[in-house]
Structures are given as structure tokens and as C-alpha cells.
Design a protein around this motif. Structure first.
Motif, PDB file in Angstrom:
ATOM      1  N   PHE A   7     -26.575 -11.602 -41.720  1.00 50.31           N
ATOM      2  CA  PHE A   7     -26.626 -12.784 -42.898  1.00 50.31           C
ATOM      3  C   PHE A   7     -28.042 -12.583 -43.736  1.00 50.31           C
ATOM      4  CE2 PHE A   7     -23.937 -14.504 -39.519  1.00 50.31           C
ATOM      5  CZ  PHE A   7     -23.017 -15.029 -40.447  1.00 50.31           C
ATOM      6  N   SER A   8     -28.518 -11.256 -43.443  1.00 49.09           N
ATOM      7  CA  SER A   8     -29.771 -11.008 -44.159  1.00 49.09           C
ATOM      8  C   SER A   8     -29.502  -9.728 -44.683  1.00 49.09           C
ATOM      9  CB  SER A   8     -30.966 -11.030 -43.406  1.00 49.09           C
ATOM     10  OG  SER A   8     -30.954  -9.736 -42.664  1.00 49.09           O
ATOM     11  N   SER A   9     -30.097  -9.410 -46.110  1.00 52.52           N
ATOM     12  CA  SER A   9     -30.162  -8.118 -46.790  1.00 52.52           C
ATOM     13  C   SER A   9     -30.846  -6.902 -46.100  1.00 52.52           C
ATOM     14  CB  SER A   9     -30.566  -8.024 -48.180  1.00 52.52           C
ATOM     15  OG  SER A   9     -31.983  -8.586 -48.138  1.00 52.52           O
ATOM     16  N   SER A  51     -28.246 -19.968 -50.756  1.00 57.23           N
ATOM     17  CA  SER A  51     -27.346 -20.389 -51.901  1.00 57.23           C
ATOM     18  C   SER A  51     -27.907 -21.487 -52.751  1.00 57.23           C
ATOM     19  CB  SER A  51     -25.934 -20.607 -51.404  1.00 57.23           C
ATOM     20  OG  SER A  51     -25.151 -21.159 -52.327  1.00 57.23           O
ATOM     21  N   LEU A  52     -27.700 -21.225 -53.992  1.00 52.78           N
ATOM     22  CA  LEU A  52     -28.073 -22.372 -54.855  1.00 52.78           C
ATOM     23  C   LEU A  52     -26.762 -23.571 -55.203  1.00 52.78           C
ATOM     24  CD1 LEU A  52     -30.119 -20.517 -57.457  1.00 52.78           C
ATOM     25  CD2 LEU A  52     -31.090 -21.688 -55.746  1.00 52.78           C
ATOM     26  N   VAL A  53     -25.669 -23.009 -54.746  1.00 48.98           N
ATOM     27  CA  VAL A  53     -24.653 -24.031 -54.980  1.00 48.98           C
ATOM     28  C   VAL A  53     -24.770 -25.448 -54.022  1.00 48.98           C
ATOM     29  CG1 VAL A  53     -22.002 -24.475 -54.091  1.00 48.98           C
ATOM     30  CG2 VAL A  53     -22.994 -22.258 -54.920  1.00 48.98           C
ATOM     31  N   SER A  54     -24.556 -26.507 -55.056  1.00 47.11           N
ATOM     32  CA  SER A  54     -24.812 -27.839 -54.734  1.00 47.11           C
ATOM     33  C   SER A  54     -26.163 -28.259 -54.441  1.00 47.11           C
ATOM     34  CB  SER A  54     -23.709 -28.252 -53.678  1.00 47.11           C
ATOM     35  OG  SER A  54     -22.478 -28.172 -53.973  1.00 47.11           O
ATOM     36  N   LEU A 103     -28.550 -25.633 -62.902  1.00 45.11           N
ATOM     37  CA  LEU A 103     -28.234 -25.944 -61.473  1.00 45.11           C
ATOM     38  C   LEU A 103     -27.401 -27.157 -61.385  1.00 45.11           C
ATOM     39  CD1 LEU A 103     -32.241 -25.202 -60.410  1.00 45.11           C
ATOM     40  CD2 LEU A 103     -30.035 -23.832 -59.807  1.00 45.11           C
ATOM     41  N   LYS A 104     -27.477 -28.050 -62.132  1.00 43.60           N
ATOM     42  CA  LYS A 104     -26.875 -29.375 -61.848  1.00 43.60           C
ATOM     43  C   LYS A 104     -25.152 -28.990 -62.224  1.00 43.60           C
ATOM     44  CE  LYS A 104     -30.384 -32.398 -64.032  1.00 43.60           C
ATOM     45  NZ  LYS A 104     -30.531 -33.361 -65.251  1.00 43.60           N
ATOM     46  N   THR A 105     -24.857 -27.907 -62.788  1.00 40.46           N
ATOM     47  CA  THR A 105     -23.359 -27.678 -62.822  1.00 40.46           C
ATOM     48  C   THR A 105     -22.880 -26.847 -61.534  1.00 40.46           C
ATOM     49  OG1 THR A 105     -23.656 -25.304 -63.893  1.00 40.46           O
ATOM     50  CG2 THR A 105     -23.939 -27.400 -65.120  1.00 40.46           C
ATOM     51  N   LEU A 106     -23.641 -26.207 -60.715  1.00 34.65           N
ATOM     52  CA  LEU A 106     -23.162 -25.357 -59.500  1.00 34.65           C
ATOM     53  C   LEU A 106     -22.606 -26.446 -58.365  1.00 34.65           C
ATOM     54  CD1 LEU A 106     -26.196 -23.077 -59.062  1.00 34.65           C
ATOM     55  CD2 LEU A 106     -24.077 -22.652 -60.456  1.00 34.65           C
TER      56      LEU A 106
END
Length: 236
Positions: A16-18, A60-63, A233-236
Motif C-alpha cells: 500500500f506504499s509507493s 486519498s482526498l476522496v470525501s 475538494l468539496k466535489t470529491l
């Protein structure tokens, strides 16, 4: 947590890491804000040399709008306690402003401190034998008074090695004995226990007491770009 090795190669969160994260150098010496002497930062080196690079894997920046306050300890931004969309947006707006404009953060005012003079009330079985003689007739040892406004994590984050434990035992034991035998006042007792601060800092596994610091990505953007980013960011 930023020292944790879970996401390094061969560890549980390896997948889970690059690769670039895995190749980052381990943390060496860090400087932290010193609440006891603001002119002299705390110099800190992890005891374990095989530690992570001192930063998190990018989440993640989702939500993101729904999960404020931010950071692993939920200390960046206010907690509204309101799970509605309106409540979450109120928390998000406050947190994201502080995320992108660090000067709006609480900074040193975010340090968790004792609200009153207090003491640790411990059973003698849970302290080193050299301190057990200081127990009262019921078998308890009171370590204190701990002054009001003492950083809580000065005590809570203690993880002394054997050598540090010996030094702490001697310092605290001497202070407690003096407090008991000379029936010192609260102010005098505080003065005695304050002398142990250098040893407590040395034995602290994370003397980074400011709770809302970190994550300064994007803070150098122009204000208009920050505002645009917030709306995105509000749209993710």
C-alpha cells in the motif's frame, strides 16, 4: 506514527506504499517546540534506527470534506459533533482553512495540558522496587503534585530504557522523598518535580507536543489557488 515501519518494504502494508516512499531515508534528528524553553528546541532522535521517513503515505482526498477534523489525531480543525452534511461542511471549512493557512492554527495552544494541579496515583506493584518504599499505608504512591498546564504527553509518552529508568528513579525518588519528609507546600513540591523535566524529555518516545502541526503541502500557493482548491475538494 510517522516513524512506523508498516509501509516499508517487507512489512505488513508493503503493498500500500509507493516505491519512492520505501526508498526515503529514515528519520535522523528532529527539532520540536519546547514548551519549557521556547528558545531551545527539543532535539530528538528515534531510538530505533530502522524507522520510517517521518511522514505518512499520501491518503486519498476522496470525501475529504466529510472527515474533518484532519490529521491522524483529528486535531486540525474544530470538532462539531454534527454528522449532518451541514455539520461536516462546517468542520471541513474550518479545518481546510487551517490546513492551507498554518498561521490560523492553534499551534502551541494545541498542546494537551493538565487543567489543574494533579498527581499520578499508582499501586506500588507497578513502580520500580526502589520507589515502593514511598507507598502509603494502603499501598499507593502519589507522584505529584504535577503542576497545572504540564504537557500531558510529557508523562503519557514516557518509554525509558534501562539507563534512563535508573536516572528517572533517582531524580523522582529524591524529589518525592523530600516532598514527603519536609512536608513541602504545593509550590515547593512543583519546584522539585520540575527539576526532572530534562530526564523526562530524554525518556520521552515522542516529545512533539504540538498537536496540529504538519502537512504543509499547498501552503505556498497563492490565496486564489487555495480557494479554488478548497472548492474542488468539496466535489470529491
Amino acid at each position: 506514527r510517522a516513524f512506523a515501519t508498516n509501509a516499508k518494504a517487507g512489512h505488513v502494508w508493503d503493498n500500500f506504499s509507493s516505491q519512492t516512499y520505501k526508498e526515503l531515508s529514515p528519520v535522523d534528528e528532529l527539532e520540536f517546540f519546547n514548551p519549557f524553553n521556547e528558545t531551545q528546541p527539543i532535539k530528538f532522535k528515534p531510538k530505533d534506527k530502522n524507522v520510517a521517513p517521518g511522514c505518512y503515505r499520501t491518503p486519498s482526498l476522496v470525501s475529504l470534506w466529510s472527515s474533518a477534523p484532519f490529521l491522524h489525531n483529528n486535531m486540525l480543525g474544530k470538532f462539531t459533533g454534527d454528522p449532518s452534511v451541514a455539520g461536516r461542511m462546517e468542520a471541513f471549512n474550518d479545518a481546510v482553512e487551517k490546513l492551507l493557512w498554518p498561521e490560523k492554527r492553534l499551534n502551541k495552544a494545541s498542546i494537551w495540558r493538565t487543567q489543574n494541579e494533579c498527581a499520578l496515583h499508582l499501586r506500588k506493584e507497578f513502580v520500580p522496587k526502589s520507589l515502593q518504599a514511598l507507598a502509603d499505608k494502603d499501598g499507593y504512591i502519589n507522584i505529584g503534585p504535577i503542576p497545572k498546564d504540564t504537557p500531558i504527553n510529557l508523562i503519557a509518552n514516557l518509554e525509558p530504557d534501562f539507563g534512563q529508568l535508573v536516572v528517572l528513579q533517582a531524580r523522582i525518588g529524591k524529589a518525592l522523598l523530600k516532598i514527603q519528609t519536609q512536608n513541602l507546600s504545593s509550590e515547593q513540591a512543583t519546584e522539585e518535580l520540575i527539576k526532572a523535566v530534562p530526564e523526562l524529555l530524554a525518556a520521552n518516545k515522542c516529545p512533539d507536543f504540538v498537536e496540529d502541526k504538519g502537512h504543509y503541502f499547498g501552503t505556498d500557493l497563492p490565496d486564489n489557488d487555495k480557494r479554488a482548491l478548497i472548492e474542488y475538494l468539496k466535489t470529491l
